[in-house]
Write an enzyme that holds these catalytic residues in place. Structure first.
Site: not given
Ligand code: EPZ
Length: 423
Positions: A22-23, A92, A116, A304, A326
């Site tokens: 999915k991701n 998202r 979320d 995840d 995370v």
């Molecule tokens: C992706 O989310 C995945 N979603 C998530 O899977 C996964 O948990 C996550 O990566 C980490 O592996 C998809 O790919 C659709 P991040 P993403 O940007 O891209 C902070 C599932 O269950 N952050 O790596 O949103 C953020 O708040 C989902 O399938 C900032 O602060 O994750 C978080 O705490 C859930 N500023 C952390 O970094 C930013 O500009 C990681 O977020 C960007 C992120």
């Protein structure tokens, strides 16, 4: 409202096959916008999020056809550039269209997704990085309004190896003038998969899978055909299910090298793990031993799979510490697990889980896709009946989950519920 009803007690055994991630597939669909013409993505799971991404692309003027395990995408010369709140709120990952739209059209108006059930989900690194490449980005009335007649390569240092920010900057950089360097980039297999597809489209990318990505912008990209990388989180879910139920499951269509730490932890818990080619066999012939887990960006333990690790700890022998690094609110589902009789105490981003020999079935609510899957697995090792509501969360990321679990011997079904358990 549909529920998933689980009658506990089964020892899961047998074979299950997993398809694309999915991701990854959501970002591959977004990347298709970067080239006019026909792109085909294969090994696509039949999940709600793929349908929703199809709806978003269709709103931008793209033709999307999902036939079996392939998605056929026809991208026109002219694209729409607005993605409204109703769409982004549902999915998202629509935010990952910001980079491709800016790169292809020089502008985009994308609703802010908001937080979320697992955390605040900030976008500062996406916005900051694109601004460094010359984009003007305002936030107004709940929308990000971005303009960039042309993007210019820049060096961007991420505060945290964000998956989403890395993907947006990658997809902006491939058509930018000059070189973009993304330092402290995410290294997830889904990032490598995106780099592979972009390279097949003619992009110049170095360092895929490392924490420094170097992107040499090109004039134009071409459509392609690409097979999605397997879903390591779904593979991990079934591996955890084998350990929790003291079962014996072989997962096919897997990439064991993408789950090294997860498999190592399962072996530490007492499972026998055999990885060969694209299959992983996990056997557990005793009560699992409690193991500590610390979630981190790849190659750390995936956040995840944290809910499944907690469900495993809930029935393990001994106490385990689960640390979530995370997403700050990813213990949201703990109260639901406690409803099943688990002994869990949380303090900030640490949780102490004291294992119990048995959990007891109860009505619970899925708070997000992974928590939902974790609660279904917990129901399988609980006495009696567990009813999991808000199953749409699970359908967002697991294709045919109930059918696959039944194939492994679980007594699980989808039932029409009289009422939702959401208060
Ligand atoms: C992706 O989310 C995945 N979603 C998530 O899977 C996964 O948990 C996550 O990566 C980490 O592996 C998809 O790919 C659709 P991040 P993403 O940007 O891209 C902070 C599932 O269950 N952050 O790596 O949103 C953020 O708040 C989902 O399938 C900032 O602060 O994750 C978080 O705490 C859930 N500023 C952390 O970094 C930013 O500009 C990681 O977020 C960007 C992120």
């Amino acid at each position: 409202m549909e529920h998933i009803r689980v009658v506990g007690g089964a020892r899961l055994t047998g074979d299950v096959t997993v398809t694309g991630a999915k991701n990854s597939v959501l970002k591959l669909m977004a990347a298709s916008l970067l080239a006019e013409g026909h792109t085909t993505i294969t090994s696509v799971p039949e999940i709600l999020d793929v349908d929703d991404m199809g709806v978003v692309l269709t709103r931008l003027g793209v033709t999307v056809e999902h036939v079996g395990s392939a998605v056929h995408i026809d991208v026109p010369a002219e694209l729409g550039t607005e993605i409204d709140y109703a769409l982004v709120r549902r999915m998202r990952a629509a935010i990952n269209l910001l980079g491709p739209l800016l790169a292809r059209c020089g502008r985009a108006r994308v609703a802010l997704p908001g937080g979320d059930n697992i955390g605040s989900r900030a976008l500062d690194m996406h916005v900051g990085g694109l601004a460094k490449m010359g984009a003007q980005i305002e936030s107004e009335h709940g929308y990000l309004i971005a303009h960039a007649p042309s993007l210019t390569g820049a060096q961007v240092f991420l505060d945290f190896p964000s998956v989403g920010a890395t993907e947006n900057l990658l997809m902006a950089g491939v058509l930018a003038k000059g070189t973009t360097v993304i330092d402290n980039a995410a290294r997830e297999p889904e990032i490598v998969d995106l780099c592979t597809m972009l390279s097949e489209m003619g992009a110049q990318i170095g360092g895929a899978g490392t924490s420094t990505l170097e992107v040499e912008g090109v004039e134009r990209l071409r459509p392609t055909e690409h097979e999605t990388v397997p879903d390591r989180i779904v593979v991990g879910t079934f591996a955890m299910a084998a350990a929790m139920s003291q079962g014996d499951i072989t997962v096919h269509g897997a990439r064991p090298e993408h789950l090294e730490l997860v498999l190592y932890k399962l072996a530490e818990a007492g499972a026998t793990v055999e990885a060969a080619g694209r299959s992983i066999r996990v056997t557990m012939d005793r009560r699992p031993r409690a193991v500590d887990v610390v979630t981190l960006p790849y190659p750390g333990f995936p956040t995840d799979l944290q809910p499944m690790a907690m469900a495993l700890a809930a029935v393990s022998d001994g106490a385990a510490m689960i640390t979530e690094n995370v997403f700050e609110a990813r213990f949201m589902f703990v109260d639901e697990l406690v409803r099943l009789g688990a002994d869990v105490r949380t303090d900030g981003h640490h949780a102490v889980v004291r294992g119990r020999a048995k959990l007891s079935g109860a009505p619970v609510r899925a708070t997000d896709v992974r928590a939902g899957a974790g609660l279904v697995l917990a129901g399988i090792v609980a006495d009696g009946v567990t009813d999991v509501s808000d199953v749409f969360h699970i359908d967002r990321g697991y294709a045919g989950f109930v059918g696959q679990l039944r194939g492994l011997g679980a007594e699980v079904s989808r039932v029409e519920g009289a009422e939702s358990l959401t208060f």
